[in-house]
Design a protein around this motif. Sequence first.
Motif, PDB file in Angstrom:
ATOM      1  N   GLU A  20     -10.432 -21.442 -16.139  1.00  0.00           N
ATOM      2  CA  GLU A  20     -11.653 -20.825 -16.686  1.00  0.00           C
ATOM      3  C   GLU A  20     -12.162 -21.582 -17.904  1.00  0.00           C
ATOM      4  O   GLU A  20     -13.382 -21.763 -18.070  1.00  0.00           O
ATOM      5  N   LEU A  23     -13.835 -24.825 -16.668  1.00  0.00           N
ATOM      6  CA  LEU A  23     -15.157 -24.529 -16.108  1.00  0.00           C
ATOM      7  C   LEU A  23     -16.166 -24.227 -17.201  1.00  0.00           C
ATOM      8  O   LEU A  23     -17.306 -24.714 -17.153  1.00  0.00           O
ATOM      9  N   LYS A  27     -19.556 -26.386 -17.831  1.00  0.00           N
ATOM     10  CA  LYS A  27     -20.862 -25.728 -17.726  1.00  0.00           C
ATOM     11  C   LYS A  27     -21.640 -25.795 -19.036  1.00  0.00           C
ATOM     12  O   LYS A  27     -22.868 -25.896 -19.028  1.00  0.00           O
ATOM     13  N   GLU A  69     -23.460 -24.847  -7.457  1.00  0.00           N
ATOM     14  CA  GLU A  69     -22.043 -24.582  -7.697  1.00  0.00           C
ATOM     15  C   GLU A  69     -21.513 -23.844  -6.469  1.00  0.00           C
ATOM     16  O   GLU A  69     -22.105 -22.860  -6.029  1.00  0.00           O
ATOM     17  N   PHE A  70     -20.409 -24.351  -5.922  1.00  0.00           N
ATOM     18  CA  PHE A  70     -19.785 -23.733  -4.757  1.00  0.00           C
ATOM     19  C   PHE A  70     -18.377 -23.287  -5.131  1.00  0.00           C
ATOM     20  O   PHE A  70     -17.575 -24.110  -5.566  1.00  0.00           O
ATOM     21  N   ASP A  71     -18.072 -22.037  -4.929  1.00  0.00           N
ATOM     22  CA  ASP A  71     -16.710 -21.545  -5.136  1.00  0.00           C
ATOM     23  C   ASP A  71     -15.974 -21.705  -3.810  1.00  0.00           C
ATOM     24  O   ASP A  71     -15.917 -20.792  -2.987  1.00  0.00           O
ATOM     25  N   GLN A  72     -15.416 -22.871  -3.600  1.00  0.00           N
ATOM     26  CA  GLN A  72     -14.758 -23.163  -2.335  1.00  0.00           C
ATOM     27  C   GLN A  72     -13.438 -22.430  -2.185  1.00  0.00           C
ATOM     28  O   GLN A  72     -12.983 -22.187  -1.067  1.00  0.00           O
ATOM     29  N   LYS A  86      -7.910 -21.769  -6.830  1.00  0.00           N
ATOM     30  CA  LYS A  86      -9.172 -21.833  -7.554  1.00  0.00           C
ATOM     31  C   LYS A  86      -9.722 -23.242  -7.362  1.00  0.00           C
ATOM     32  O   LYS A  86      -9.130 -24.214  -7.821  1.00  0.00           O
ATOM     33  N   VAL A  88     -13.630 -25.171  -7.329  1.00  0.00           N
ATOM     34  CA  VAL A  88     -15.076 -25.085  -7.485  1.00  0.00           C
ATOM     35  C   VAL A  88     -15.656 -26.490  -7.390  1.00  0.00           C
ATOM     36  O   VAL A  88     -15.146 -27.434  -8.000  1.00  0.00           O
ATOM     37  N   ARG A  89     -16.713 -26.605  -6.622  1.00  0.00           N
ATOM     38  CA  ARG A  89     -17.434 -27.871  -6.456  1.00  0.00           C
ATOM     39  C   ARG A  89     -18.770 -27.748  -7.167  1.00  0.00           C
ATOM     40  O   ARG A  89     -19.531 -26.805  -6.919  1.00  0.00           O
ATOM     41  N   PHE A  90     -19.052 -28.708  -8.037  1.00  0.00           N
ATOM     42  CA  PHE A  90     -20.332 -28.765  -8.740  1.00  0.00           C
ATOM     43  C   PHE A  90     -21.134 -29.944  -8.211  1.00  0.00           C
ATOM     44  O   PHE A  90     -20.593 -31.037  -8.057  1.00  0.00           O
ATOM     45  N   ASP A 119     -10.188 -28.140  -9.492  1.00  0.00           N
ATOM     46  CA  ASP A 119      -9.244 -27.283  -8.780  1.00  0.00           C
ATOM     47  C   ASP A 119      -7.959 -27.121  -9.585  1.00  0.00           C
ATOM     48  O   ASP A 119      -7.568 -27.999 -10.337  1.00  0.00           O
TER      49      ASP A 119
END
Length: 164
Positions: A20, A23, A27, A69-72, A86, A88-90, A119
């Motif tokens: 977190e 991220l 961001k 943003e994709f929460d894969q 966890k 996430v792809r940006f 990840d």
Amino acid sequence: MTISKVEIDRLSVKSSKSFEAVLAALKAAIGRPDMVEFANAIRNAQTFAELERTVHQSLGDTGLMMFMEFDQGAILRKETGVDKPKIVRFVIGNPLIMKEMDKHVPDAGSYAPVTILVDERPDGVHLTYDKMASLLAPYRNAEALAVARNLDSKIETLLRSSAR
């Protein structure tokens, strides 16, 4: 039909910070415009200078902005019922940088905006990026490669600062 092989240089940075926190740092460093409003403003720009102003207003301190943003990891978490993995792809970039690469190598549009994958693994949080210069190297265009190297530098700085 032509098939070409492209050798990719992958940059990976590992962080001991929480997922977190990584991220949040990432961001905070990039612009996060409302993409519907951004697309409308770009489409309605009457001049290139107006388009440039719109882009510059949307960029973060890094000179980059988020497109998506994709929460894969969400799909995998639904399957397992636990809070991991966890992933996430940006999709981030700068339309003006993309323009400069596309001017010299139209295929650059296949690679930009770029992807950053964040990840969480047992040994820490990984931030991964495939370097644009390696993707454009086969085209042997010095101007596009100079722009790509500059972009790679921006992304590397972003990843390192987000990991600290």
